[in-house]
Design a protein around this motif. Structure first.
Motif, short mmCIF file in Angstrom:
data_model
loop_
_atom_site.label_atom_id
_atom_site.label_comp_id
_atom_site.label_asym_id
_atom_site.label_seq_id
_atom_site.Cartn_x
_atom_site.Cartn_y
_atom_site.Cartn_z
N UNK A 230 0.83 -1.20 0.00
CA UNK A 230 0.00 0.00 0.00
C UNK A 230 0.87 1.26 0.00
N UNK A 237 1.70 6.59 -6.71
CA UNK A 237 0.56 7.43 -7.05
C UNK A 237 0.94 8.90 -7.00
N UNK A 253 -3.06 3.76 -11.46
CA UNK A 253 -4.19 4.51 -10.90
C UNK A 253 -3.96 6.00 -11.07
N UNK A 257 -6.34 9.11 -13.51
CA UNK A 257 -7.08 10.23 -12.93
C UNK A 257 -7.60 11.21 -13.97
N UNK A 260 -11.14 9.73 -15.57
CA UNK A 260 -12.10 9.11 -14.65
C UNK A 260 -13.53 9.16 -15.17
N UNK A 267 -9.30 2.93 -13.46
CA UNK A 267 -9.03 3.10 -12.03
C UNK A 267 -9.42 1.85 -11.26
N UNK B 143 -6.31 0.58 -0.70
CA UNK B 143 -5.53 1.83 -0.74
C UNK B 143 -6.47 3.02 -0.59
N UNK B 145 -6.22 6.09 -1.39
CA UNK B 145 -6.37 6.98 -2.56
C UNK B 145 -7.27 6.36 -3.61
N UNK B 146 -7.23 5.03 -3.67
CA UNK B 146 -8.11 4.35 -4.63
C UNK B 146 -9.56 4.48 -4.19
N UNK B 149 -10.70 7.83 -5.07
CA UNK B 149 -11.04 8.00 -6.49
C UNK B 149 -12.36 7.32 -6.82
N UNK B 150 -12.61 6.15 -6.21
CA UNK B 150 -13.87 5.45 -6.46
C UNK B 150 -15.04 6.31 -6.00
N UNK B 153 -15.58 9.03 -8.48
CA UNK B 153 -16.24 8.58 -9.70
C UNK B 153 -17.74 8.49 -9.47
N UNK B 154 -18.12 7.88 -8.31
CA UNK B 154 -19.54 7.62 -8.10
C UNK B 154 -20.28 8.82 -7.53
N UNK B 158 -20.81 10.59 -11.09
CA UNK B 158 -22.05 10.05 -11.64
C UNK B 158 -23.29 10.61 -10.93
N UNK B 251 -4.02 14.83 -2.36
CA UNK B 251 -3.77 14.87 -3.80
C UNK B 251 -5.02 14.50 -4.58
N UNK B 252 -5.77 13.51 -4.09
CA UNK B 252 -6.96 13.07 -4.81
C UNK B 252 -8.01 14.18 -4.85
#
Lengths: 298, 318
Positions: A230, A237, A253, A257, A260, A267, B143, B145-146, B149-150, B153-154, B158, B251-252
Motif C-alpha cells: 500500500x 501514485x 491509478x 485520474x 475518470x 481506475x 488503498x 487513494x483508490x 477515487x472510487x 467517480x460515483x 455520476x 492529492x486526490x
C-alpha cells in the motif's frame, strides 16, 4: 491421576519434540480458512507474475492501438484498454512483478537490518542499546511517506529505490520488535547454558536467541508486506515510484485520474490488484499469528 | 506528572535537531536545486552565479543548515524559497484544513469501530464475527487513494451529490473524511475486538456478573474499561499520522492541506519549506503522543500509580 497425567504429558512432549515447528505451524494454519484464502490469492498473484515473465513481453504492454482507446472490459480485453489502446489486463499482470518485489524485497530489507540492530540492542543492553534505540526514535519520528519521498527523490525513481524507500520505513518497527522479543528470551536457561559452554556472543544471538524469538517477527513481517504494498502504491501514485511507462499498479491509478469520467475501469482494476495482494498478506499474517501464538496452544 | 510531561517535551529538542538535519541533508543530496526552475536562457553566467549566491548554494550544505538552525533558534522557521512567503504563514493557513479532515475522520473511525469491535468480540467465532473480520481485512488492505477515487467517480462524477474538490463547505468534507476514515474504522475495530477478547476471560467479569451487574454495564464499564489502553494507542497513532496530512488523500481531492504542500516542497527542492513543515509535524506528533500517555493515566489507575511510584523503583542490572 497425577501419574497418568504425567505420563500423557511426557508422551505428548516427546511427540512434539520430534515434530518440527514448521510442520506444527502448517497443521494449525491449514485449519484457518482466512489464511488459506490469503495463501491462494498470494499464490495466484505469484503464478501470474511468473507467467508474465515468460509470456508477456515489454512490447506487448506498450503496443499502441489508436482505434481501440478506452474500450470497456470485454472478453478480448478483460480489464479494457487505456488511453493509448493498450490492454490493461496485460499491463496489470506485468505490473504484478513490481508489487510482489516490493512486498518481499522491502520487508526483507527492513527485516534484515531491523533484526540485526534490534537483536544486538536487546542482547547487549547498556550503552549500545541506548544509542540504537535513540536512533530508532529519530527515524520513527520522521513520517514513513515523507522519508520514502525524500529517498526516492535522491536515488531516482525506479523499482530498487522504491524498494529501499519503503524498506527503510519498516526498519524502526522491526528493531523494536526484535529487541523486545530478544529481551524476553535472553534470560532463559538455555541462553545461560550456551554462555556456560563458551559460545561466542554472536553465535548465541543467531543460534539460540533469534530462533526462539522469531514468531512475532514472522507475523509482523507478513502483515507488513501488505502495508508495504500500500505504501509503495501510494508513493507511485504521488509520482515518487516506478517511472511512468512501466505499469506499476499505483502509477496506473495515478494515470487514470485524467480519464475518470469516461473510462473509470482504468481506475477500478489496478486498485483491485493492489487490494488483492494487500488482502492476501493481511489474511496470511493474521492466520500465522493465530498459528504461532503460544497462548492458543490449548 | 508535570515533570514527566516537561521531560518529554524537552526530549523533543534533540530529536528535532536530528530530524531537521536528516531532512535538510537528504533534500540537499537530491539531484537538482531550488533555482533550477528559475534559470532561463536569457540569463548570463553572472546572473546564474548571483542566483546561486542568493540561496547560498555556492556554500557547503552545512553552512546553509547552520544559518537555518540559527534562525530556528530565534523562532524563525524561514521563508519558502519559491513563493517567498514565511513557512509559518503557509503552514498555519493550510493546517486547519488538515486538522478538520483528520479530526472528522478519526471521530468517524472511532464512533463506528468501537461498537463494531465490541459486537464482533461478543459474538466471537460466529458468522457475524467472521463477516466483521472480513470487512476489516478489506478495510486495511484498500488503498485510501483508490477508495477516494472510487468515491469521486460515483458520488461526485455520476451522482453529483458531493463536490469533487475543496470548496469550503461541509459537503466537501464528506468524501475525503470517508476515504480517510474507512481504513481507520478497520484498524480500530480490529484492535477493539482483540482487546475485548483479551480481557473477556478475566475473573472480575465473572465476579461482576455473579453479583448481578447488568450485562450492558459489564460490557461498557468493566470490559471496555480494561481494554482502553491498546484502543487509545491505536487512535492516538492514527491522529498523529493524519495530523501530518494525508498526502495521497489531499492529492486526490485537491485538498489545501499541509500533506500535499510537503510533497510539492520536496518536488521543488524547497528545503526550507520542507524542513519547516516537518518540524511542525514532529512537534504536533509528539504532543499527540504525550497526550495519549497522559490519557493512559486518566483511564487506568494502575498506570497512574506507576507514575507516582516511579522514583522508588530501581532497575536491577544483571
Amino acid at each position: 491421576m497425577s501419574k497418568k497425567k504425567q505420563a500423557t504429558a511426557s508422551r505428548i512432549s516427546d511427540q512434539y519434540r520430534r515434530e518440527p515447528r514448521f510442520v506444527m505451524t502448517w497443521k494449525r494454519l491449514r485449519t484457518n480458512v482466512g489464511a488459506i484464502i490469503g495463501l491462494i490469492i498470494l499464490i495466484v498473484i505469484i503464478l501470474s507474475m511468473l507467467y508474465s515473465f515468460f509470456f508477456i513481453s515489454y512490447q506487448d504492454i506498450t503496443k499502441m492501438n489508436g482505434k481501440n482507446k478506452y474500450a470497456p472490459p470485454s472478453w478480448e480485453h478483460p480489464f479494457g484498454t487505456d488511453e493509448m489502446g493498450r490492454d490493461l489486463f496485460k499491463r496489470c499482470v506485468y505490473g504484478s512483478r513490481y508489487s510482489v518485489a516490493i512486498a518481499f524485497g522491502a520487508v526483507g530489507f527492513g527485516l534484515v537490518i531491523g533484526v540485526f540492530f534490534g537483536s544486538i540492542s536487546g542482547y547487549f543492553g547498556g550503552i549500545v542499546d541506548m544509542v540504537i534505540m535513540r536512533l530508532t526514535d529519530i527515524i520513527s519520528s520522521i513520517p514513513g511517506t515523507l522519508l520514502g519521498m525524500v529517498i526516492v527523490t535522491i536515488l531516482g525513481a525506479n523499482l530498487l529505490n522504491l524498494l529501499i524507500a519503503v524498506g527503510v520505513s519498516c526498519i524502526a518497527g522491526f528493531i523494536r520488535l526484535s529487541r523486545a522479543s530478544v529481551l524476553t528470551v535472553r534470560s532463559n536457561e538455555y541462553v545461560e547454558a550456551a554462555k556456560a559452554i563458551g559460545m561466542s556472543e554472536f553465535r548465541i544471538i543467531f543460534t539460540q536467541v533469534l530462533p526462539n524469538s522469531i514468531s512475532p517477527l514472522i507475523v509482523s513481517a507478513t502483515a507488513r508486506m501488505g502495508t508495504s504494498v500500500l505504501a509503495a502504491a501510494g508513493l507511485s501514485f504521488l509520482g515518487f515510484g516506478v517511472a511512468v511507462p512501466n505499469p506499476e499498479w499505483g502509477a496506473l491509478i495515478s494515470g487514470s485520474r485524467n480519464h475518470l469520467t469516461y473510462a473509470p475501469h482504468l481506475c477500478y482494476f489496478p486498485g483491485l490488484c493492489i487490494m488483492a495482494l494487500a488482502f492476501a498478506c493481511a489474511l496470511l499474517g493474521d492466520g500465522l499469528r493465530d498459528a504461532l501464538d503460544p497462548k492458543l496452544n490449548k | 506528572m508535570l515533570r514527566y510531561s516537561a521531560i518529554r517535551i524537552l526530549l523533543l529538542i534533540p530529536i528535532i535537531i536530528c530530524v531537521t538535519f536528516i531532512i535538510y541533508w537528504l533534500v540537499d543530496l537530491a539531484p537538482g536545486t531550488v533555482v533550477d526552475t528559475m534559470i532561463n536562457e536569457d540569463m548570463t553566467e553572472e546572473d546564474i552565479a548571483a542566483l546561486y549566491a542568493r540561496y547560498d548554494l555556492d556554500k557547503p550544505m552545512i553552512v546553509r543548515y547552520g544559518k537555518y538552525m540559527w534562525g530556528l533558534l530565534h523562532g524563525d522557521l524561514g521563508s519558502s524559497q519559491i513563493s517567498g512567503l514565511t513557512v509559518w504563514s503557509q503552514f498555519s493557513s493550510r493546517w486547519p484544513n488538515t486538522l478538520w479532515l483528520a479530526l472528522f475522520s478519526v471521530i468517524l473511525g472511532t464512533v463506528v469501530a468501537i461498537p463494531l469491535g465490541i459486537f464482533a468480540a461478543k459474538h466471537a467465532g460466529s458468522i457475524w464475527d467472521n463477516l466483521t473480520t472480513a470487512f476489516t481485512m478489506i478495510g486495511i488492505s484498500m488503498p485510501s487513494f483508490w477508495l477516494g477515487l472510487m468515491l469521486l467517480i460515483w458520488f461526485a462524477g455520476k451522482l453529483k451529490i458531493f463536490p469533487a474538490a475543496y470548496d469550503g463547505t461541509w459537503r466537501a468534507f464528506v468524501l475525503p473524511v470517508f476515504a480517510n476514515g474507512f481504513a481507520m474504522i478497520a484498524g480500530i475495530c480490529r484492535q477493539t475486538r482483540s482487546a475485548i477478547l483479551e480481557v473477556s476471560r478475566a475473573d472480575f467479569l465473572r465476579t461482576a456478573r455473579a453479583k448481578g451487574v447488568p450485562e450492558r454495564q459489564v460490557t461498557y464499564r468493566h470490559e471496555l474499561g480494561n481494554a482502553w489502553i491498546p484502543i487509545i494507542t491505536q487512535i492516538g497513532a492514527l491522529i498523529g499520522i493524519t495530523l501530518g496530512g494525508s498526502a495521497v488523500i489531499e492529492a486526490v481531492y485537491s485538498w489545501p492541506g499541509v500533506g500535499y504542500m510537503l510533497v510539492e516542497a520536496i518536488q521543488r527542492r524547497d528545503s526550507v519549506l520542507a524542513c519547516g513543515t516537518v518540524i511542525l509535524n514532529c512537534i504536533i506528533h509528539a504532543v499527540v503522543l504525550l497526550a495519549v500517555d497522559l490519557i493512559y493515566a486518566a483511564v487506568d489507575p494502575r498506570i497512574k500509580s506507576a507514575y507516582i511510584g516511579k522514583k522508588k523503583k530501581r532497575k536491577v542490572t544483571a
